[in-house]
Design a protein around this motif. Structure first.
Motif, short mmCIF file in Angstrom:
data_model
loop_
_atom_site.label_atom_id
_atom_site.label_comp_id
_atom_site.label_asym_id
_atom_site.label_seq_id
_atom_site.Cartn_x
_atom_site.Cartn_y
_atom_site.Cartn_z
N ALA A 87 0.82 -1.21 0.00
CA ALA A 87 0.00 0.00 0.00
C ALA A 87 0.85 1.26 0.00
O ALA A 87 0.42 2.31 -0.49
CB ALA A 87 -0.93 0.00 1.21
N CYS B 226 -1.30 1.39 -10.51
CA CYS B 226 -1.33 2.84 -10.38
C CYS B 226 -2.63 3.41 -10.96
O CYS B 226 -3.30 4.24 -10.33
CB CYS B 226 -0.13 3.45 -11.09
N PRO C 70 -5.16 8.04 -1.45
CA PRO C 70 -4.84 6.82 -2.20
C PRO C 70 -5.64 6.77 -3.49
O PRO C 70 -6.59 7.54 -3.69
CB PRO C 70 -5.27 5.71 -1.24
N LEU D 91 -3.96 2.26 -2.84
CA LEU D 91 -2.51 2.39 -2.95
C LEU D 91 -2.11 3.86 -2.82
O LEU D 91 -2.65 4.71 -3.53
CB LEU D 91 -2.04 1.83 -4.28
N MET E 48 1.62 6.35 -5.28
CA MET E 48 2.00 5.73 -6.54
C MET E 48 2.65 6.77 -7.46
O MET E 48 3.52 6.42 -8.27
CB MET E 48 0.80 5.09 -7.22
N ARG F 104 8.58 -0.27 -3.77
CA ARG F 104 7.56 -0.96 -2.99
C ARG F 104 7.58 -2.43 -3.38
O ARG F 104 8.06 -2.78 -4.46
CB ARG F 104 6.17 -0.34 -3.16
#
Length: 215
Positions: A31, A111, A145, A150, A153, A208
């Protein structure tokens, strides 16, 4: 870790004006970028120029990221995804359940989270970039997010990906995605690609982790 559903993504390269479609299998993706706290807990090392537990780790090479993935896998009881050989060779065991770097197709698919524009939301709401970062690193999770949960990104730090950028032209250079805190808005796009040598370290590049979905 966030469950990323399967899908199809169209990758493009502005330098060669080439585009290609990739089918993406379901996977798990962090995340947040790996933080300095996690990196230090796993490796005992605290690289980078700006200390802070919740800051993304930076000043890490592609090789550092690969080794971290294997160390984290062993810590958490998973089979390491990478076989590291002599002369800086590495093989990805796609059957392993351990942590790894995302492919760039997985990264862009995750993404976008179903969106088709340059960003998954207005850039100032989702990313730290030159226009709003104060030209410094920020703690992870400070912006909105995307639709799949996520964070970061785009902006804050670039993410290393597994893929070789263009072996015929750039040899072993690997793909970087997402843009960083020092980049202008045009570099913080879902489709933007950058490349660098796998030993390269700088203060706006991190990573990540991903894992393949259980079969």
């Amino acid at each position: 870790m966030i469950a990323v559903p399967p899908g199809r993504v169209t990758l493009s390269d502005r330098r060669t004006r080439r585009s290609w479609q990739v089918e993406v299998a379901p996977c798990l993706l962090g995340a947040f970028p790996v933080t300095q706290e996690l990196y230090g807990a796993v490796t005992g090392e605290w690289p980078g120029a700006t200390p802070g537990d919740r800051l993304p780790v930076e000043g890490v090479s592609w090789w550092d990221a690969v080794r971290f993935c294997n160390a984290l896998s062993l810590r958490d009881g998973h089979t390491p995804a990478y076989r590291l050989g002599p002369d800086e060779t590495v093989e990805w065991d796609s059957t392993a359940d351990g942590y790894r770097l995302p492919t760039e197709a997985e990264w862009e698919h995750a993404c976008r989270a179903g969106t088709t524009g340059p960003h998954y939301a207005p850039l100032d709401e989702i990313a730290w970039y030159r226009g709003n970062s104060g030209e410094r690193l920020h703690e992870v999770g400070g912006k909105r997010p995307n639709a799949w949960g996520l964070y970061d990104m785009l902006g804050n730090v670039w993410d290393w990906c597994w893929d070789v950028y263009d072996a015929e032209v750039y040899g072993s250079y690997r793909v970087l995605r997402g843009g960083g805190w020092f980049d202008e808005h045009w570099s913080c796009r879902s489709s933007a690609r950058r490349r660098s040598h796998p030993t390269y370290r700088v203060d706006d590049v991190g990573f990540r982790v991903a894992r393949s979905a259980a079969r």
